[in-house]
Design an enzyme around this catalytic site. Structure first.
Site, PDB file in Angstrom:
ATOM      1  N   PRO A  10       0.647  -1.206  -0.007  1.00  0.00           N
ATOM      2  CA  PRO A  10      -0.028   0.102   0.041  1.00  0.00           C
ATOM      3  C   PRO A  10       0.878   1.355  -0.170  1.00  0.00           C
ATOM      4  CG  PRO A  10      -0.165  -1.061   2.221  1.00  0.00           C
ATOM      5  CD  PRO A  10       0.584  -2.109   1.224  1.00  0.00           C
ATOM      6  N   ASN A  11       0.438   2.320  -0.807  1.00  0.00           N
ATOM      7  CA  ASN A  11       0.780   3.572  -0.877  1.00  0.00           C
ATOM      8  C   ASN A  11       2.267   3.609  -1.756  1.00  0.00           C
ATOM      9  OD1 ASN A  11      -1.223   4.747   0.724  1.00  0.00           O
ATOM     10  ND2 ASN A  11      -0.487   3.717   2.493  1.00  0.00           N
ATOM     11  N   ARG A  18       5.484  10.978  -2.420  1.00  0.00           N
ATOM     12  CA  ARG A  18       4.867  10.766  -0.776  1.00  0.00           C
ATOM     13  C   ARG A  18       6.239  10.907   0.332  1.00  0.00           C
ATOM     14  NH1 ARG A  18       4.921   4.366   1.266  1.00  0.00           N
ATOM     15  NH2 ARG A  18       4.072   4.794   3.184  1.00  0.00           N
ATOM     16  N   TYR A  23      11.333   8.771   1.584  1.00  0.00           N
ATOM     17  CA  TYR A  23      11.132   7.750   0.561  1.00  0.00           C
ATOM     18  C   TYR A  23      11.881   8.237  -0.944  1.00  0.00           C
ATOM     19  CZ  TYR A  23       8.151   5.519   3.577  1.00  0.00           C
ATOM     20  OH  TYR A  23       7.606   4.894   4.742  1.00  0.00           O
ATOM     21  N   ASN A  75       7.724  -5.507  -0.959  1.00  0.00           N
ATOM     22  CA  ASN A  75       7.728  -4.649  -0.044  1.00  0.00           C
ATOM     23  C   ASN A  75       6.241  -4.437   0.431  1.00  0.00           C
ATOM     24  OD1 ASN A  75       7.789  -2.335   1.321  1.00  0.00           O
ATOM     25  ND2 ASN A  75       8.969  -1.280  -0.138  1.00  0.00           N
ATOM     26  N   ALA A  78       3.123  -0.863   4.679  1.00  0.00           N
ATOM     27  CA  ALA A  78       2.782  -0.790   6.103  1.00  0.00           C
ATOM     28  C   ALA A  78       2.303  -2.089   6.452  1.00  0.00           C
ATOM     29  CB  ALA A  78       1.267   0.199   6.056  1.00  0.00           C
ATOM     30  N   HIS A  81       4.206  -4.624   9.108  1.00  0.00           N
ATOM     31  CA  HIS A  81       3.761  -4.728  10.632  1.00  0.00           C
ATOM     32  C   HIS A  81       2.461  -4.988  11.290  1.00  0.00           C
ATOM     33  CE1 HIS A  81       7.518  -1.939   9.352  1.00  0.00           C
ATOM     34  NE2 HIS A  81       6.341  -1.217   8.868  1.00  0.00           N
ATOM     35  N   ASP A  88       1.002 -15.659   6.596  1.00  0.00           N
ATOM     36  CA  ASP A  88       0.606 -16.987   6.185  1.00  0.00           C
ATOM     37  C   ASP A  88       0.544 -17.320   4.901  1.00  0.00           C
ATOM     38  OD1 ASP A  88       0.174 -17.251   9.144  1.00  0.00           O
ATOM     39  OD2 ASP A  88      -2.024 -17.079   9.053  1.00  0.00           O
ATOM     40  N   GLU A  99      12.254  -9.992   1.161  1.00  0.00           N
ATOM     41  CA  GLU A  99      11.428  -8.620   1.837  1.00  0.00           C
ATOM     42  C   GLU A  99      12.463  -7.580   1.621  1.00  0.00           C
ATOM     43  OE1 GLU A  99      10.206  -9.050   5.878  1.00  0.00           O
ATOM     44  OE2 GLU A  99       9.981  -6.897   6.008  1.00  0.00           O
ATOM     45  N   HIS A 101      12.810  -3.269   1.769  1.00  0.00           N
ATOM     46  CA  HIS A 101      12.110  -1.866   2.260  1.00  0.00           C
ATOM     47  C   HIS A 101      12.977  -0.683   1.603  1.00  0.00           C
ATOM     48  CE1 HIS A 101       9.109  -3.741   4.762  1.00  0.00           C
ATOM     49  NE2 HIS A 101       9.945  -4.420   5.236  1.00  0.00           N
ATOM     50  N   LEU A 102      12.466   0.219   1.504  1.00  0.00           N
ATOM     51  CA  LEU A 102      13.405   1.534   0.851  1.00  0.00           C
ATOM     52  C   LEU A 102      13.908   2.004   2.038  1.00  0.00           C
ATOM     53  CD1 LEU A 102      10.382   2.901  -1.149  1.00  0.00           C
ATOM     54  CD2 LEU A 102      12.877   2.457  -2.208  1.00  0.00           C
ATOM     55  N   SER A 103      13.234   2.207   3.072  1.00  0.00           N
ATOM     56  CA  SER A 103      13.882   2.837   4.437  1.00  0.00           C
ATOM     57  C   SER A 103      14.374   1.868   5.149  1.00  0.00           C
ATOM     58  CB  SER A 103      12.740   3.743   5.156  1.00  0.00           C
ATOM     59  OG  SER A 103      11.583   2.978   5.469  1.00  0.00           O
ATOM     60  N   ARG A 108      13.477   3.472  12.404  1.00  0.00           N
ATOM     61  CA  ARG A 108      12.297   4.653  12.358  1.00  0.00           C
ATOM     62  C   ARG A 108      11.452   4.505  13.654  1.00  0.00           C
ATOM     63  NH1 ARG A 108       9.471   4.327   6.749  1.00  0.00           N
ATOM     64  NH2 ARG A 108       8.602   6.139   7.694  1.00  0.00           N
ATOM     65  N   ARG A 112       7.508   0.120  13.618  1.00  0.00           N
ATOM     66  CA  ARG A 112       8.069  -0.377  12.360  1.00  0.00           C
ATOM     67  C   ARG A 112       9.175  -1.199  12.657  1.00  0.00           C
ATOM     68  NH1 ARG A 112       5.676   3.366   8.368  1.00  0.00           N
ATOM     69  NH2 ARG A 112       5.454   5.069   9.270  1.00  0.00           N
TER      70      ARG A 112
HETATM   71  C1  DQA Z   1       8.475   0.720   3.782  1.00  0.00           C
HETATM   72  C2  DQA Z   1       8.378   0.866   5.142  1.00  0.00           C
HETATM   73  C3  DQA Z   1       7.078   0.753   5.916  1.00  0.00           C
HETATM   74  O1  DQA Z   1       7.258   1.014   7.324  1.00  0.00           O
HETATM   75  C4  DQA Z   1       6.222   1.814   5.505  1.00  0.00           C
HETATM   76  O2  DQA Z   1       4.702   1.791   6.072  1.00  0.00           O
HETATM   77  C5  DQA Z   1       5.881   1.908   3.996  1.00  0.00           C
HETATM   78  C6  DQA Z   1       7.246   1.876   3.340  1.00  0.00           C
HETATM   79  C7  DQA Z   1       9.727   1.145   3.057  1.00  0.00           C
HETATM   80  O3  DQA Z   1       9.770   0.582   1.964  1.00  0.00           O
HETATM   81  O4  DQA Z   1      10.713   1.667   3.623  1.00  0.00           O
HETATM   82  O5  DQA Z   1       4.966   2.144   3.303  1.00  0.00           O
HETATM   83  O6  DQA Z   1       7.945  -0.471   3.492  1.00  0.00           O
END
Ligand code: DQA
Length: 146
Positions: A10-11, A18, A23, A75, A78, A81, A88, A99, A101-103, A108, A112
């Site tokens: 998501p997002n 964003r 990011y 990725n 959100a 978490h 599952d 898995e 993650h950008l950040s 953080r 997270r």
């Molecule tokens: C994220 C880190 C997550 O905590 C956050 O909710 C995101 C992006 C990242 O790529 O850093 O939406 O997955």
């Protein structure tokens, strides 16, 4: 099997506009294009999914094996978490996953710091911006060819 399923949660469709201080300005289209170049070099096929809906992501993971995917790059955003359902699905599908993650989620907010997803993945790449995806893809290709 030479197909890898790339899932953006998501997002992530909003990347580039964003929270750019976290990011950056790279868009999802840019990220997918750079992954596409690596895929061509390495001779693998990528299928991309971006969804803001947990159930869509669960459905895609659940079908990954029968659809011929040899690895999953995800990725979960959100849902990292919170989503027992995505965890599952990955635990049940028998397709290795990486898995990303950008950040750096461990630098953080405390909420997270826990990933529901990491224990059912082969590994995790976190904190390298768009390069997290590139490193994750290289790892997924290794898994595919192993
Ligand atoms: C994220 C880190 C997550 O905590 C956050 O909710 C995101 C992006 C990242 O790529 O850093 O939406 O997955």
């Amino acid at each position: 099997m030479t197909k890898i399923l790339v899932i953006h949660g998501p997002n992530l469709n909003l990347l580039g506009q964003r929270e750019t201080s976290i990011y950056g300005s790279v868009t999802l289209t840019d990220i997918n294009a750079s992954l596409g170049k690596i895929a061509v070099e390495k001779g693998v096929q990528l299928v991309f999914l971006q969804s803001n809906h947990e159930g869509d992501i669960v459905d895609a993971i659940g079908k990954a094996r029968e659809e011929g995917f040899g690895a999953i790059l995800i990725n979960p955003a959100a849902y990292t978490h919170s989503s027992i359902a995505i965890r599952d699905a990955l635990a049940g599908v028998n397709v290795p996953a990486v898995e990303v993650h950008l950040s750096n989620i461990y630098k953080r907010e405390e909420f997270r710091h826990n990933s529901m997803i990491a224990p059912v993945c082969q590994g995790q790449v976190s904190g390298f911006g768009p390069q997290s995806y590139e490193l994750g893809l290289l790892a997924a290709i290794r898994l595919l060819k192993a």
